[in-house]
Every structure is written in structure tokens, then in C-alpha cells.
Design a protein around this motif. Structure first.
Motif, PDB file in Angstrom:
ATOM      1  N   LEU A   1       0.814  -1.220   0.000  1.00  0.00           N
ATOM      2  CA  LEU A   1       0.000   0.000   0.000  1.00  0.00           C
ATOM      3  C   LEU A   1       0.848   1.270   0.000  1.00  0.00           C
ATOM      4  O   LEU A   1       0.316   2.370  -0.138  1.00  0.00           O
ATOM      5  CB  LEU A   1      -0.919   0.016   1.224  1.00  0.00           C
ATOM      6  CG  LEU A   1      -2.012  -1.031   1.248  1.00  0.00           C
ATOM      7  CD1 LEU A   1      -2.719  -1.028   2.596  1.00  0.00           C
ATOM      8  CD2 LEU A   1      -3.009  -0.775   0.133  1.00  0.00           C
ATOM      9  N   GLY A   2       2.140   1.115   0.187  1.00  0.00           N
ATOM     10  CA  GLY A   2       3.023   2.282   0.240  1.00  0.00           C
ATOM     11  C   GLY A   2       2.974   2.985   1.583  1.00  0.00           C
ATOM     12  O   GLY A   2       3.225   4.184   1.670  1.00  0.00           O
ATOM     13  N   LEU A   3       2.643   2.240   2.642  1.00  0.00           N
ATOM     14  CA  LEU A   3       2.568   2.806   3.984  1.00  0.00           C
ATOM     15  C   LEU A   3       3.674   2.233   4.856  1.00  0.00           C
ATOM     16  O   LEU A   3       4.080   1.086   4.699  1.00  0.00           O
ATOM     17  CB  LEU A   3       1.216   2.477   4.629  1.00  0.00           C
ATOM     18  CG  LEU A   3      -0.025   3.044   3.955  1.00  0.00           C
ATOM     19  CD1 LEU A   3      -1.276   2.490   4.608  1.00  0.00           C
ATOM     20  CD2 LEU A   3      -0.019   4.549   4.010  1.00  0.00           C
ATOM     21  N   SER A   4       4.134   3.041   5.793  1.00  0.00           N
ATOM     22  CA  SER A   4       5.121   2.557   6.752  1.00  0.00           C
ATOM     23  C   SER A   4       4.410   2.186   8.055  1.00  0.00           C
ATOM     24  O   SER A   4       3.224   2.477   8.250  1.00  0.00           O
ATOM     25  CB  SER A   4       6.167   3.644   7.033  1.00  0.00           C
ATOM     26  OG  SER A   4       5.566   4.719   7.725  1.00  0.00           O
ATOM     27  N   HIS A   5       5.151   1.564   8.931  1.00  0.00           N
ATOM     28  CA  HIS A   5       4.605   1.218  10.240  1.00  0.00           C
ATOM     29  C   HIS A   5       4.217   2.499  10.993  1.00  0.00           C
ATOM     30  O   HIS A   5       3.196   2.542  11.686  1.00  0.00           O
ATOM     31  CB  HIS A   5       5.627   0.401  11.036  1.00  0.00           C
ATOM     32  CG  HIS A   5       5.152  -0.027  12.374  1.00  0.00           C
ATOM     33  ND1 HIS A   5       4.137  -0.937  12.552  1.00  0.00           N
ATOM     34  CD2 HIS A   5       5.545   0.351  13.619  1.00  0.00           C
ATOM     35  CE1 HIS A   5       3.927  -1.114  13.844  1.00  0.00           C
ATOM     36  NE2 HIS A   5       4.776  -0.345  14.513  1.00  0.00           N
ATOM     37  N   ALA A   6       5.026   3.545  10.846  1.00  0.00           N
ATOM     38  CA  ALA A   6       4.730   4.825  11.498  1.00  0.00           C
ATOM     39  C   ALA A   6       3.443   5.440  10.946  1.00  0.00           C
ATOM     40  O   ALA A   6       2.664   6.025  11.702  1.00  0.00           O
ATOM     41  CB  ALA A   6       5.898   5.784  11.320  1.00  0.00           C
ATOM     42  N   ASP A   7       3.221   5.313   9.628  1.00  0.00           N
ATOM     43  CA  ASP A   7       1.979   5.812   9.032  1.00  0.00           C
ATOM     44  C   ASP A   7       0.769   5.098   9.632  1.00  0.00           C
ATOM     45  O   ASP A   7      -0.252   5.713   9.935  1.00  0.00           O
ATOM     46  CB  ASP A   7       1.978   5.600   7.517  1.00  0.00           C
ATOM     47  CG  ASP A   7       2.999   6.449   6.797  1.00  0.00           C
ATOM     48  OD1 ASP A   7       3.363   7.530   7.317  1.00  0.00           O
ATOM     49  OD2 ASP A   7       3.430   6.027   5.703  1.00  0.00           O
ATOM     50  N   ARG A   8       0.919   3.794   9.784  1.00  0.00           N
ATOM     51  CA  ARG A   8      -0.179   3.013  10.355  1.00  0.00           C
ATOM     52  C   ARG A   8      -0.447   3.432  11.798  1.00  0.00           C
ATOM     53  O   ARG A   8      -1.596   3.640  12.189  1.00  0.00           O
ATOM     54  CB  ARG A   8       0.125   1.527  10.290  1.00  0.00           C
ATOM     55  CG  ARG A   8      -0.967   0.700  10.950  1.00  0.00           C
ATOM     56  CD  ARG A   8      -0.793  -0.754  10.791  1.00  0.00           C
ATOM     57  NE  ARG A   8       0.438  -1.232  11.411  1.00  0.00           N
ATOM     58  CZ  ARG A   8       0.730  -2.509  11.536  1.00  0.00           C
ATOM     59  NH1 ARG A   8      -0.076  -3.428  11.054  1.00  0.00           N
ATOM     60  NH2 ARG A   8       1.844  -2.879  12.105  1.00  0.00           N
ATOM     61  N   LEU A   9       0.598   3.579  12.591  1.00  0.00           N
ATOM     62  CA  LEU A   9       0.422   3.989  13.985  1.00  0.00           C
ATOM     63  C   LEU A   9      -0.209   5.372  14.085  1.00  0.00           C
ATOM     64  O   LEU A   9      -1.062   5.619  14.937  1.00  0.00           O
ATOM     65  CB  LEU A   9       1.756   3.963  14.728  1.00  0.00           C
ATOM     66  CG  LEU A   9       2.343   2.587  15.015  1.00  0.00           C
ATOM     67  CD1 LEU A   9       3.705   2.719  15.672  1.00  0.00           C
ATOM     68  CD2 LEU A   9       1.396   1.779  15.872  1.00  0.00           C
ATOM     69  N   ASN A  10       0.232   6.266  13.204  1.00  0.00           N
ATOM     70  CA  ASN A  10      -0.329   7.620  13.189  1.00  0.00           C
ATOM     71  C   ASN A  10      -1.828   7.586  12.891  1.00  0.00           C
ATOM     72  O   ASN A  10      -2.609   8.297  13.519  1.00  0.00           O
ATOM     73  CB  ASN A  10       0.407   8.481  12.159  1.00  0.00           C
ATOM     74  CG  ASN A  10      -0.068   9.914  12.171  1.00  0.00           C
ATOM     75  OD1 ASN A  10      -0.382  10.466  13.217  1.00  0.00           O
ATOM     76  ND2 ASN A  10      -0.117  10.513  10.995  1.00  0.00           N
ATOM     77  N   GLU A  11      -2.228   6.769  11.948  1.00  0.00           N
ATOM     78  CA  GLU A  11      -3.640   6.666  11.580  1.00  0.00           C
ATOM     79  C   GLU A  11      -4.456   6.002  12.687  1.00  0.00           C
ATOM     80  O   GLU A  11      -5.593   6.391  12.956  1.00  0.00           O
ATOM     81  CB  GLU A  11      -3.784   5.887  10.272  1.00  0.00           C
ATOM     82  CG  GLU A  11      -5.158   5.914   9.681  1.00  0.00           C
ATOM     83  CD  GLU A  11      -5.608   7.290   9.234  1.00  0.00           C
ATOM     84  OE1 GLU A  11      -6.838   7.536   9.261  1.00  0.00           O
ATOM     85  OE2 GLU A  11      -4.769   8.126   8.860  1.00  0.00           O
ATOM     86  N   MET A  12      -3.895   5.026  13.344  1.00  0.00           N
ATOM     87  CA  MET A  12      -4.625   4.284  14.369  1.00  0.00           C
ATOM     88  C   MET A  12      -4.831   5.085  15.652  1.00  0.00           C
ATOM     89  O   MET A  12      -5.731   4.795  16.431  1.00  0.00           O
ATOM     90  CB  MET A  12      -3.907   2.972  14.670  1.00  0.00           C
ATOM     91  CG  MET A  12      -4.006   1.996  13.526  1.00  0.00           C
ATOM     92  SD  MET A  12      -3.000   0.512  13.699  1.00  0.00           S
ATOM     93  CE  MET A  12      -3.138   0.111  15.404  1.00  0.00           C
TER      94      MET A  12
END
Length: 69
Positions: A52-63
Motif C-alpha cells: 500500500l506504500g505505507l510505513s509502520h509509522a503511518d499506520r500507527l499515526n492513523e490508528m
């Protein structure tokens, strides 16, 4: 002719009263949809995130966002 009904006295709910309620339900529905997609995002592994072109940090930020944002 005295049996005719005066239709000008019929009260029709105005759209102004319906719109706030509709906005409330739409906002609630959108918030629930965001919460659902964030739960799905939480289940993705590193490979899926990379696809998806997302990093782990992007996921944490969204969550960490509340459902209304």
C-alpha cells in the motif's frame, strides 16, 4: 361544496429541520466506517503495508486518531 378540505393548512416538515438530523447520522456513519477501516489497517502485516506504500509509522499515526477525525 362545504366538504372541501383546505390544503393550504397542511404542514409539511421543512428541510431545515431534516438536515441537522441527516448530518448527524451521516457523521456517525462516517465515523463508524473510519473506525472499521482502521481496525482492518491494524491487521495488516509489513508486506501488506509495503504493497500500500505505507510505513509502520503511518499506520500507527492513523490508528491513534479518534473515530470522528
Amino acid at each position: 361544496m362545504n366538504d372541501l378540505q383546505d390544503v393550504s393548512a397542511v404542514v409539511i416538515p421543512s428541510a431545515a429541520h431534516q438536515k441537522p438530523l441527516r448530518r448527524l447520522f451521516q457523521g456517525l456513519w462516517q465515523g463508524l466506517e473510519r473506525a472499521r477501516t482502521r481496525r482492518l489497517l491494524a491487521q495488516l502485516d509489513a508486506r501488506d503495508l509495503a504493497d500500500l506504500g505505507l510505513s509502520h509509522a503511518d499506520r500507527l499515526n492513523e490508528m491513534t486518531k479518534p473515530f470522528w477525525r
